[in-house]
Design a protein around this motif. Structure first.
Motif, PDB file in Angstrom:
ATOM      1  N   SER A  46       0.843  -1.192   0.000  1.00  0.00           N
ATOM      2  CA  SER A  46       0.000   0.000   0.000  1.00  0.00           C
ATOM      3  C   SER A  46       0.881   1.246   0.000  1.00  0.00           C
TER       4      SER A  46
ATOM      5  N   SER B 206      -9.044   5.609  -3.932  1.00  0.00           N
ATOM      6  CA  SER B 206      -8.818   5.602  -2.487  1.00  0.00           C
ATOM      7  C   SER B 206      -8.931   6.982  -1.850  1.00  0.00           C
TER       8      SER B 206
ATOM      9  N   PRO C 231     -10.918  -3.818  -4.001  1.00  0.00           N
ATOM     10  CA  PRO C 231     -11.686  -4.010  -2.756  1.00  0.00           C
ATOM     11  C   PRO C 231     -11.299  -5.268  -1.984  1.00  0.00           C
TER      12      PRO C 231
ATOM     13  N   LYS D 244      -8.406  -6.330  -1.420  1.00  0.00           N
ATOM     14  CA  LYS D 244      -7.273  -5.969  -0.573  1.00  0.00           C
ATOM     15  C   LYS D 244      -7.756  -5.373   0.749  1.00  0.00           C
ATOM     16  N   GLY D 245      -8.716  -4.459   0.670  1.00  0.00           N
ATOM     17  CA  GLY D 245      -9.261  -3.847   1.876  1.00  0.00           C
ATOM     18  C   GLY D 245     -10.031  -4.838   2.732  1.00  0.00           C
TER      19      GLY D 245
ATOM     20  N   SER E 236      -8.165  -0.493   7.312  1.00  0.00           N
ATOM     21  CA  SER E 236      -8.208  -1.204   6.032  1.00  0.00           C
ATOM     22  C   SER E 236      -8.519  -0.260   4.880  1.00  0.00           C
TER      23      SER E 236
ATOM     24  N   SER F  10      -5.737   3.454  -8.425  1.00  0.00           N
ATOM     25  CA  SER F  10      -6.041   3.154  -7.015  1.00  0.00           C
ATOM     26  C   SER F  10      -6.063   4.430  -6.185  1.00  0.00           C
TER      27      SER F  10
ATOM     28  N   THR G 272      -6.249   0.537   1.382  1.00  0.00           N
ATOM     29  CA  THR G 272      -6.823   0.010   0.148  1.00  0.00           C
ATOM     30  C   THR G 272      -6.353   0.837  -1.046  1.00  0.00           C
ATOM     31  N   ASN G 273      -5.155   0.615  -1.459  1.00  0.00           N
ATOM     32  CA  ASN G 273      -4.556   1.267  -2.621  1.00  0.00           C
ATOM     33  C   ASN G 273      -3.284   0.504  -2.979  1.00  0.00           C
TER      34      ASN G 273
END
Length: 528
Positions: free
Chosen positions: A123, A343, A283, A285-286, A307, A339, A311-312
């Motif tokens: 991230s 984000s 999403p 990932k988050g 989170s 991203s 998320t990026n």
């Protein structure tokens, strides 16, 4: 002069995306792609070929970024289960799931698939730090967890980069293990550098010369050298001042890194499809971060905010790709930019998003919460001191004789331990964490002293105290008159200037002495 054209394009497009509340990095990448596209027009005099100068600037930006990351590598920042476990598990699960998927879908080698999965697992340190700082949440509990995970990811990325570079160290490389022995000397240099240009030059000397060129001469990664020299200074009281002084210089050099990516070539259909697919799976990932934080006993609110911040995709992934996968730089760069576009706006409304989905998210909470998130009850306390540094400690020691139901709060675990040894009633709490205020119970407190070092902490504390319905007395100290006005506007009853109060205290000693010894004659200095 191509560099002048590049700077102009970078500024204009960076400013344009900033106006629409997106990170300027997106504009820098767009500037590089725009310059690359303009060269295709017949008769164009614009040069979009990466030069040696731009390559050097890009490399310097990477080294300075790693050096500032090293300055944040404090042991207490990352030594917690949710930070170490969360970052390692997220990296491992992401690589385990994405690697075979990328291998099958893209028809690439296992090595390339793993490196792509690793690059997508990180991230953005730059984006997350800026978003949290803009919301004054860097020191909030979820902010500290997010930054800790980012530091761990940076360390993982460095390991991946070192393995990908495949350099063979020289026989002199073992002297690196003696680097901690230089700490006293480096601390003295940092103390002697003052607060102006010498401080910036010292940072560049350590990051670029000793860390960069020095480690390359030993057959080691220059990136590793920059990070380690930063880490050696991490525990110095002025390490964050050094990091802040280098922030703008690092950002300027990193512009060269992102420009170099864009100028390297226009994205083709394959690159755009890859970036679009990466955005669609963002999403996931988050979601993975959310459930990992829940696993480590964080509340749903902290898990969600942490989170969402993470998320990026990361500029560090691009740095990894520049060493291991140069042919994938453009697809990854577009993925990172998209991203950021997704984000940044979501993080600005993170708290309202949580309020909207709180009922659905809170059902995943465990019964045992993280110790840092337990509700704080001050049922017997009547006076509360926020910030137990020198000023807070002096106030505590003065009041304890007349007010035994006194409690001090501080966000530094080391101070908590020291005060406990000294017999003071001081507990851990972060006044800049909004979760702390929502869980605080203090029915008998009638007075609060704001003795934190930074102005933001005092403003947040004063506002939150009044917002939660506290009607008692709030007093603070500050160094500057304008800050005193801000603190009063935030809700404090009084805000005194530190130096003025010090002068009054000194003068009071003369009055006390005259009262105890009335025969003392104060004579002016002069002849005879």
């Amino acid at each position: 002069m191509p560099e002048a054209v590049w700077i102009s394009f970078a500024f204009c497009l960076g400013l344009l995306v900033k106006v629409v509340h997106l990170p300027p990095l997106v504009g820098y990448l767009a500037a590089g792609f725009t310059l690359s596209a303009l060269t295709a027009f017949p008769g164009s005099n614009i040069s979009a070929e990466p030069t040696e100068v731009l390559g050097h600037i890009a490399h310097l930006g990477v080294l300075l970024m790693l050096f500032t990351v090293g300055l944040k590598l404090k042991f207490k920042t990352i030594i917690s289960p949710e930070v170490i476990g969360g970052s390692l598990l997220h990296f491992g699960i992401t690589c385990f799931v994405f690697t075979p998927g990328l291998y099958l879908i893209l028809d690439i080698t296992w090595y390339v698939a793993f490196m792509l999965a690793a690059a997508l697992s990180f991230s953005s340190t730059i984006l997350v730090a800026k978003v949290l700082d803009s919301k004054r949440e860097l020191r909030a509990f979820h902010g500290r967890v997010a930054i800790g995970i980012l530091v761990m990811q940076d360390l993982i990325a460095l390991v991946v980069m070192s393995l990908a570079a495949g350099k063979t160290p020289s026989e002199w490389a073992l002297i690196v293990f003696g680097l901690p022995l230089l700490r006293p000397l480096l601390f003295r240099l940092l103390d002697a550098s003052g607060h102006d240009e010498l401080l910036v030059l010292l940072g560049m000397l350590l990051a670029l010369v000793l860390g960069g060129l020095g480690f390359e001469a030993l057959g080691l990664s220059s990136e590793l050298g920059a990070l380690l020299f930063g880490a050696v200074l991490a525990n110095h009281p002025r390490s964050q001042e050094l990091a802040k002084s280098l922030w703008s210089v690092k950002e300027i050099f990193l512009v060269g890194f992102f420009l170099q990516i864009g100028i390297g070539g226009l994205p083709d259909a394959h690159s755009l499809m890859f970036a679009l697919a990466a955005s669609l799976i963002l999403p996931l990932k988050g979601i993975l971060f959310f459930f990992l934080m829940i696993l480590f006993r964080l509340r749903a609110r902290s898990s969600f905010l942490t989170s969402l911040a993470l998320t990026n995709y990361s500029e560090f992934g691009l740095i990894v790709a520049s060493i291991a996968l140069p042919q994938w730089m453009v697809p990854l760069a577009i993925s990172v930019a998209l991203s950021f576009v997704i984000s940044a706006p979501l993080n600005r409304i993170a708290h309202s998003l949580y309020e909207r989905f709180a009922s659905r998210l809170e059902c995943y909470e465990t019964n045992n919460h993280h110790p840092d998130e337990q509700p704080l009850a001050l049922s017997d306390a009547k006076v509360l001191i926020l910030g137990m540094g020198r000023t807070g400690t002096a106030a505590y020691d003065w009041l304890i004789e007349t007010e035994p139901t006194l409690v001090g709060l501080d966000s530094d675990p080391n101070k908590i331990t020291q005060h406990g040894v000294a017999g003071r009633n001081v507990v851990f709490a972060d006044a800049e964490d909004t979760t702390f205020w929502s869980n605080l119970h203090m029915p008998q407190v009638h007075s609060v002293i704001l003795a934190m070092a930074d102005i933001e902490g005092k403003l947040i504390a004063a506002r939150m105290l009044r917002r939660m319905g506290f009607t008692g007395y709030i007093v603070a100290h500050t160094m500057f008159q304008d800050e005193a006005h801000q603190i009063r506007e935030a809700g404090a009853d009084d805000a005194y200037l530190t130096m003025s109060e010090t002068g009054v205290a000194l003068a009071s000693h003369i009055i006390e002495r005259e009262a105890s010894e009335p025969d003392i004659a104060l004579k002016p200095l002069g002849r005879g």
